[in-house]
Design a protein around this motif. Structure first.
Motif, mmCIF file in Angstrom:
data_model
loop_
_atom_site.group_PDB
_atom_site.id
_atom_site.type_symbol
_atom_site.label_atom_id
_atom_site.label_comp_id
_atom_site.label_asym_id
_atom_site.label_seq_id
_atom_site.Cartn_x
_atom_site.Cartn_y
_atom_site.Cartn_z
ATOM 1 N N TYR A 36 0.844 -1.183 0.000
ATOM 2 C CA TYR A 36 0.000 0.000 0.000
ATOM 3 C C TYR A 36 0.884 1.238 0.000
ATOM 4 O O TYR A 36 1.955 1.250 0.596
ATOM 5 C CB TYR A 36 -0.900 0.038 1.250
ATOM 6 N N GLN A 38 0.736 5.278 1.068
ATOM 7 C CA GLN A 38 -0.046 6.212 1.874
ATOM 8 C C GLN A 38 0.584 7.594 1.825
ATOM 9 O O GLN A 38 1.692 7.794 2.334
ATOM 10 C CB GLN A 38 -0.171 5.719 3.319
ATOM 11 N N ARG A 41 -1.593 12.170 5.573
ATOM 12 C CA ARG A 41 -2.960 12.500 5.975
ATOM 13 C C ARG A 41 -4.025 11.934 5.038
ATOM 14 O O ARG A 41 -5.145 12.467 4.954
ATOM 15 C CB ARG A 41 -3.125 14.013 6.113
ATOM 16 N N LYS A 42 -3.684 10.857 4.325
ATOM 17 C CA LYS A 42 -4.654 10.196 3.460
ATOM 18 C C LYS A 42 -4.747 8.717 3.837
ATOM 19 O O LYS A 42 -3.911 8.198 4.578
ATOM 20 C CB LYS A 42 -4.234 10.316 1.990
ATOM 21 N N GLY A 43 -5.756 8.021 3.320
ATOM 22 C CA GLY A 43 -5.872 6.592 3.553
ATOM 23 C C GLY A 43 -4.911 5.814 2.677
ATOM 24 O O GLY A 43 -4.492 6.285 1.621
ATOM 25 N N PRO A 44 -4.507 4.607 3.099
ATOM 26 C CA PRO A 44 -3.641 3.780 2.256
ATOM 27 C C PRO A 44 -4.323 3.413 0.942
ATOM 28 O O PRO A 44 -5.522 3.177 0.901
ATOM 29 C CB PRO A 44 -3.408 2.528 3.115
ATOM 30 N N LEU A 46 -4.153 0.750 -2.242
ATOM 31 C CA LEU A 46 -3.608 -0.533 -2.673
ATOM 32 C C LEU A 46 -2.790 -0.345 -3.949
ATOM 33 O O LEU A 46 -3.286 0.158 -4.954
ATOM 34 C CB LEU A 46 -4.750 -1.519 -2.932
ATOM 35 N N LEU A 88 3.543 0.740 2.863
ATOM 36 C CA LEU A 88 3.219 -0.279 3.870
ATOM 37 C C LEU A 88 3.141 -1.642 3.198
ATOM 38 O O LEU A 88 2.426 -1.812 2.208
ATOM 39 C CB LEU A 88 1.863 0.009 4.513
ATOM 40 N N PHE A 103 0.329 -5.673 9.154
ATOM 41 C CA PHE A 103 1.024 -4.601 8.448
ATOM 42 C C PHE A 103 2.423 -4.398 8.999
ATOM 43 O O PHE A 103 2.662 -4.551 10.206
ATOM 44 C CB PHE A 103 0.258 -3.286 8.605
ATOM 45 N N GLY A 104 3.348 -4.018 8.104
ATOM 46 C CA GLY A 104 4.613 -3.473 8.557
ATOM 47 C C GLY A 104 4.401 -2.039 9.034
ATOM 48 O O GLY A 104 3.338 -1.455 8.821
ATOM 49 N N ASP A 105 5.416 -1.490 9.664
ATOM 50 C CA ASP A 105 5.294 -0.131 10.203
ATOM 51 C C ASP A 105 5.454 0.957 9.152
ATOM 52 O O ASP A 105 5.245 2.135 9.437
ATOM 53 C CB ASP A 105 6.329 0.087 11.311
#
Lengths: 113, 112
Positions: A36, A38, A41-44, A46, A88, A103-105
Motif C-alpha cells: 500500500y 499512503q 494525511r490520506k488513507g492507504p 492498494l 506499507l 502490516f509493517g510499520d
C-alpha cells in the motif's frame, strides 16, 4: 519480535533512481502479500497484491515474493517526486485467523527532483 | 467509480462526548474493517464484519463499538472519547477475508 518487519527508513533518493522497499516475516502461513502507498494525511491506497512466490509487474512497480526466505520487496523504477509517500507492506493467512492482515510499520520515501 | 467513502473527513469532539464515524462502500464487498492509525504507525485493526458476523479484536477497548446495518454501510461509535483516541480512523473493505483491502480516505479525529 514482530511478525512483519519492514525496513524503517526514511529513504531519500534522487528522481529517476530505482527504489527497493523490503519486508521480512516470520509466519510461514502467510499466503497473501500486499503493498500500500499512503500519502500524508490520506488513507492507504492498494498498489499491488500477489498470492504466490515470484515477481508481479505493474508499470514502474514490481512486487517480489520469496516464500522460502520469508522476504518480500517492492521495486520502483524511474522514481518520481509523486512517489514520495509512506509504503506499507501487509500480509495475511487468507481466510484463516479471521482473515486479518498484518502490516509493517511503513517506510517513508522521499524522491527529490 | 467503485469506492470507499468516509464521513466526516475531519471530526472534532470534546472529551467524553460520543461520536459516530461512518463508512460506505460501492464495491459490494463482504468484509468491512475499522482501523485506528496514529502518527507514523501501522494501522491497528479494531474490528471487522464478514457479512453480518462481527469480529472484535481482543485488545479493542469497550469504548469502541460498531454497527453494520447493511452491506454498504458501517459505523464506528466511540462512546466516551479520551485524549488518547485522537487518531486517523480508516475504513477498509475486501471481497473476502484475508485478501487485498481497499481503504477509504480516513476520518481524522481530534479530542479536545
Amino acid at each position: 519480535q514482530k511478525e512483519v518487519e519492514q525496513d524503517p527508513g526514511p529513504l531519500s533518493v534522487p528522481e529517476g533512481a530505482i527504489v527497493s522497499l523490503n519486508c521480512t516475516y516470520s509466519n510461514s502461513a502467510f499466503q497473501y502479500f500486499m503493498w500500500y502507498r499512503q500519502y500524508s494525511r490520506k488513507g492507504p491506497e492498494l498498489l499491488m497484491y500477489t498470492y504466490s512466490s515470484g515477481n508481479k509487474e505493474d508499470g514502474r512497480f514490481t512486487a517480489q515474493v520469496d516464500k522460502s526466505s520469508k522476504y518480500i520487496s517492492l521495486f520502483i523504477r524511474d522514481s518520481q517526486p509523486s512517489d514520495s509517500a509512506t509504503y506499507l507492506c501487509a500480509m495475511s493467512e487468507g481466510d484463516t485467523n479471521a482473515g486479518k492482515s498484518t502490516f509493517g510499520d511503513g517506510t517513508t520515501l522521499t524522491v527529490k527532483p | 467509480d467503485a469506492m470507499v467513502i468516509q464521513n466526516p473527513r475531519y471530526q472534532v469532539t470534546q472529551f467524553g462526548k460520543p461520536v459516530t464515524l461512518s463508512c460506505s462502500q460501492t464495491l459490494n464487498h463482504n468484509v468491512m474493517y475499522w482501523y485506528q492509525q496514529k502518527s507514523s504507525q501501522a494501522p491497528k485493526l479494531l474490528f471487522h464484519y464478514y457479512d453480518k458476523d462481527f469480529n472484535n479484536e481482543a485488545d479493542t477497548p469497550d469504548n469502541f463499538q460498531s454497527r453494520r446495518p447493511n452491506t454498504s454501510f458501517c459505523f464506528l461509535d466511540i462512546r466516551s472519547p479520551g485524549l488518547g483516541d485522537a487518531a486517523m480512523y480508516l475504513c477498509a473493505t475486501s471481497r473476502e477475508p484475508g485478501v487485498e483491502q481497499y481503504f477509504g480516505p480516513g476520518t481524522r479525529l481530534t479530542v479536545t
